[in-house]
Design a protein around this motif. Sequence first.
Motif, PDB file in Angstrom:
ATOM      1  N   GLN A   1      34.946  41.871  45.969  1.00  0.00           N
ATOM      2  CA  GLN A   1      35.905  41.394  45.574  1.00  0.00           C
ATOM      3  C   GLN A   1      36.450  41.540  44.329  1.00  0.00           C
ATOM      4  O   GLN A   1      37.837  41.794  44.245  1.00  0.00           O
TER       5      GLN A   1
ATOM      6  N   TYR B   1      33.095  37.677  39.377  1.00  0.00           N
ATOM      7  CA  TYR B   1      33.720  36.564  40.003  1.00  0.00           C
ATOM      8  C   TYR B   1      35.218  36.962  40.198  1.00  0.00           C
ATOM      9  O   TYR B   1      35.856  37.183  39.278  1.00  0.00           O
TER      10      TYR B   1
ATOM     11  N   GLY C   1      39.495  32.752  39.150  1.00  0.00           N
ATOM     12  CA  GLY C   1      39.983  31.489  39.819  1.00  0.00           C
ATOM     13  C   GLY C   1      38.672  30.906  40.586  1.00  0.00           C
ATOM     14  O   GLY C   1      38.519  29.614  41.040  1.00  0.00           O
ATOM     15  N   TRP C   2      37.808  31.865  40.952  1.00  0.00           N
ATOM     16  CA  TRP C   2      36.644  31.348  41.668  1.00  0.00           C
ATOM     17  C   TRP C   2      35.350  31.578  40.753  1.00  0.00           C
ATOM     18  O   TRP C   2      34.292  31.158  41.403  1.00  0.00           O
TER      19      TRP C   2
ATOM     20  N   PRO D   1      33.450  27.636  41.218  1.00  0.00           N
ATOM     21  CA  PRO D   1      32.778  27.200  42.473  1.00  0.00           C
ATOM     22  C   PRO D   1      31.532  28.280  42.681  1.00  0.00           C
ATOM     23  O   PRO D   1      30.697  27.793  43.275  1.00  0.00           O
ATOM     24  N   MET D   2      31.555  29.669  42.437  1.00  0.00           N
ATOM     25  CA  MET D   2      30.585  30.513  42.597  1.00  0.00           C
ATOM     26  C   MET D   2      29.378  29.926  41.872  1.00  0.00           C
ATOM     27  O   MET D   2      28.141  30.383  42.012  1.00  0.00           O
TER      28      MET D   2
END
Lengths: 106, 214
Positions: free
Chosen positions: B145, B152, B155-156, B159-160
């Motif tokens: 991604q 990462y 924006g993620w 959470p990751m």
Amino acid sequence: MNVETLFALCACALVGIGLYGLIVQPHPLRKLVAFNIMGSGVFVLFGALAKRGAAAGMAADPVPQALLITAIVVAFAATAVTVALLLRLIESTATASLANEPPSGD
Amino acid sequence: MAQNLAATGVGNPITGVLLAFRALDTLLEAIVLVIALIGVWSLAPDRFWGGRPGPRHTPDPDGILAYLARLLPPIGIVVGLYLFWAGADHPGGKFQSATILAAMWMLVQMAGLGDAPRIDSRWVRTGIVVGPLVFVAVGLLGAWQAGAFLGYPDGWAKPMIVAIEVSLLPTLVLVLALLLNGAPARSADSSPAPGETSIAARNMRPMPTRSTGR
């Protein structure tokens, strides 16, 4: 003398004590403890370096501190493996020494 | 680094370094722990392979150790989980939390209230590999991604990072406690049921000051 220098000197003293023990003490368990004292000296040194390298607005440089956590965990794992090896050595040879001849008693 | 910290969504700079800027270090550290555990296990004699590590500690129901082993674990579990959650913004995190949780488990084992697990049981082996596997999966997801292994997507990050921490916590607790347990020393079928050991120990053992620790 500021705090960081004092901590760095303590780290040097710890490494020195550990190195002395590593060379002088023949018993593997004592060597292991001495090696861990040396490692503690390196940890204190990293703490002092983190404090010295503090950027503006931060208490300390986080990169050496993060490396410290990694180092402590890896040192623990290595110590656990060493102790397991020692126990196995005692179990299979009934002695905790790596010498070929039996200990002379002193 | 201070300018980039906001992008990770983590308030504690050390956690940010561990899981965002130098995440590969943390991944390899978790793998080193698992390898060390395999190394300790591989020192077991063949006949004990798959058995339980260490001696079975006989419980002393009136001893201070058994009392502490009943009193402390609830407090320790709460403190450990708080440290785990607070690690995002304050000093703390999965390693510190796992240390406390593993210490609570060791206390229960040394008091004789619980036994060490068999090292060939399925939940032990699953628990040991789940943390590094999730970490590697997140890393591969980042490679797909965000264009870099362990990168990462925008924006993620938070959470990751939380996913990695949550999956690494049980692995670390298991690995730390099992490293302290050492190599298997009892064969898989020789350990008696907990009940008969404690009753036999109570009947046969008049001496009061016997250390149950190792």
